[in-house]
Design an enzyme around this catalytic site. Structure first.
Site, PDB file in Angstrom:
ATOM      1  N   ARG A  33       0.829  -1.219   0.071  1.00 21.07           N
ATOM      2  CA  ARG A  33      -0.186  -0.089   0.074  1.00 21.07           C
ATOM      3  C   ARG A  33       0.917   1.223  -0.134  1.00 21.07           C
ATOM      4  NH1 ARG A  33      -5.212  -1.638   0.524  1.00 21.07           N
ATOM      5  NH2 ARG A  33      -5.534  -3.565   1.312  1.00 21.07           N
ATOM      6  N   ASP A  34       0.391   2.279  -1.049  1.00 29.17           N
ATOM      7  CA  ASP A  34       1.152   3.590  -0.826  1.00 29.17           C
ATOM      8  C   ASP A  34       1.076   4.142   0.450  1.00 29.17           C
ATOM      9  OD1 ASP A  34       1.910   5.465  -3.506  1.00 29.17           O
ATOM     10  OD2 ASP A  34       1.500   6.463  -1.577  1.00 29.17           O
ATOM     11  N   ILE A  35       2.037   5.058   0.736  1.00 29.83           N
ATOM     12  CA  ILE A  35       1.952   5.690   2.264  1.00 29.83           C
ATOM     13  C   ILE A  35       1.069   6.915   2.016  1.00 29.83           C
ATOM     14  CG2 ILE A  35       4.112   7.105   1.884  1.00 29.83           C
ATOM     15  CD1 ILE A  35       5.198   5.946   4.461  1.00 29.83           C
ATOM     16  N   ASN A  90       4.283   6.293 -13.728  1.00 28.53           N
ATOM     17  CA  ASN A  90       4.725   7.588 -14.034  1.00 28.53           C
ATOM     18  C   ASN A  90       5.923   7.510 -14.449  1.00 28.53           C
ATOM     19  OD1 ASN A  90       2.564   8.885 -13.061  1.00 28.53           O
ATOM     20  ND2 ASN A  90       3.088   8.742 -11.004  1.00 28.53           N
ATOM     21  N   VAL A  99      10.231   8.114  -7.512  1.00 26.50           N
ATOM     22  CA  VAL A  99      11.097   7.065  -6.996  1.00 26.50           C
ATOM     23  C   VAL A  99      11.600   6.531  -8.244  1.00 26.50           C
ATOM     24  CG1 VAL A  99      11.314   5.091  -5.679  1.00 26.50           C
ATOM     25  CG2 VAL A  99       9.794   7.127  -4.811  1.00 26.50           C
ATOM     26  N   HIS A 103       7.530   1.161 -10.835  1.00 29.09           N
ATOM     27  CA  HIS A 103       6.312   0.846  -9.899  1.00 29.09           C
ATOM     28  C   HIS A 103       5.210   1.217 -10.558  1.00 29.09           C
ATOM     29  CE1 HIS A 103       7.882   4.866  -8.968  1.00 29.09           C
ATOM     30  NE2 HIS A 103       6.582   5.296  -8.646  1.00 29.09           N
ATOM     31  N   HIS A 105       1.269   1.905 -10.337  1.00 26.28           N
ATOM     32  CA  HIS A 105       0.212   2.461  -9.216  1.00 26.28           C
ATOM     33  C   HIS A 105      -1.021   1.865  -9.582  1.00 26.28           C
ATOM     34  CE1 HIS A 105       2.471   5.930  -7.608  1.00 26.28           C
ATOM     35  NE2 HIS A 105       2.779   6.114  -8.858  1.00 26.28           N
TER      36      HIS A 105
HETATM   37  P1  5GP Z   1       5.860   8.296  -8.261  1.00 32.87           P
HETATM   38  O1  5GP Z   1       5.477   9.718  -7.848  1.00 32.87           O
HETATM   39  O2  5GP Z   1       7.384   7.926  -8.183  1.00 32.87           O
HETATM   40  O3  5GP Z   1       5.210   7.642  -9.409  1.00 32.87           O
HETATM   41  O4  5GP Z   1       5.294   7.494  -7.263  1.00 32.87           O
HETATM   42  C1  5GP Z   1       5.787   7.240  -5.903  1.00 32.87           C
HETATM   43  C2  5GP Z   1       4.805   6.886  -4.726  1.00 32.87           C
HETATM   44  O5  5GP Z   1       5.589   6.378  -3.730  1.00 32.87           O
HETATM   45  C3  5GP Z   1       3.984   7.939  -4.314  1.00 32.87           C
HETATM   46  O6  5GP Z   1       2.684   7.752  -4.448  1.00 32.87           O
HETATM   47  C4  5GP Z   1       4.381   7.861  -2.738  1.00 32.87           C
HETATM   48  O7  5GP Z   1       3.417   8.337  -1.829  1.00 32.87           O
HETATM   49  C5  5GP Z   1       4.853   6.423  -2.815  1.00 32.87           C
HETATM   50  N1  5GP Z   1       5.884   6.262  -1.534  1.00 32.87           N
HETATM   51  C6  5GP Z   1       7.087   7.035  -1.295  1.00 32.87           C
HETATM   52  N2  5GP Z   1       7.812   6.720  -0.256  1.00 32.87           N
HETATM   53  C7  5GP Z   1       7.206   5.477   0.335  1.00 32.87           C
HETATM   54  C8  5GP Z   1       7.305   4.460   1.186  1.00 32.87           C
HETATM   55  O8  5GP Z   1       8.249   4.661   2.135  1.00 32.87           O
HETATM   56  N3  5GP Z   1       6.408   3.679   1.611  1.00 32.87           N
HETATM   57  C9  5GP Z   1       5.326   3.560   0.604  1.00 32.87           C
HETATM   58  N4  5GP Z   1       4.471   2.730   1.096  1.00 32.87           N
HETATM   59  N5  5GP Z   1       4.965   4.342  -0.212  1.00 32.87           N
HETATM   60  C10 5GP Z   1       6.027   5.325  -0.484  1.00 32.87           C
END
Ligand code: 5GP
Length: 117
Positions: A33-35, A90, A99, A103, A105
């Site tokens: 799950r996303d944080i 993304n 990140v 990944h 979503h």
């Molecule tokens: P991006 O913006 O790279 O497409 O998505 C990165 C996602 O990773 C974001 O939705 C963010 O909330 C999530 N995220 C970042 N750090 C962590 C973490 O330490 N744990 C979890 N579970 N999600 C994270």
């Protein structure tokens, strides 16, 4: 030299060095799950391999296909499949990737706006 993706928070989650709310895992990938959820259900599916993103040359069709099929499975198990959901990757700065570890979503539990902001 290690790739950047080996040091991300997601690489640490996939290696079990940092905790996460894991909902599915196998030898290829981990889903958790996303944080900072952007929908009632917001799950991330990542490969265990430290791939930097969708355009990483090491992201094989087999791995990408597996990740996509796991998205379908996880969405079903999360109870959002019947009403529909969104799968997003993304890519890079303009894509909003924050990140540097591939990944997917999975977002569901409410109607999604289109086009995205
Ligand atoms: P991006 O913006 O790279 O497409 O998505 C990165 C996602 O990773 C974001 O939705 C963010 O909330 C999530 N995220 C970042 N750090 C962590 C973490 O330490 N744990 C979890 N579970 N999600 C994270």
């Amino acid at each position: 030299m290690p790739s950047v993706a080996e040091d991300t928070i997601f690489a640490k989650i996939s290696r079990g060095e940092i905790s996460a709310d894991i909902v599915y895992e196998d030898e290829v990938c981990v889903a958790f799950r996303d944080i900072n959820p952007q929908a009632p259900t917001h799950i991330l599916v990542i490969p265990r391999d430290p791939l930097s993103g969708l355009t990483d040359p090491a992201a094989t069709p087999e791995t990408l296909g597996h990740l996509a099929s796991v998205c379908v499975r996880v969405a079903h198990e999360a109870g959002i499949a019947e009403d529909g959901y969104r799968v997003v990757v993304n890519v890079g700065r303009n894509g909003g990737q924050s990140v540097a570890h591939l990944h997917f979503h999975i977002l569901g539990g409410r109607a999604m706006a289109w086009p995205p902001g």
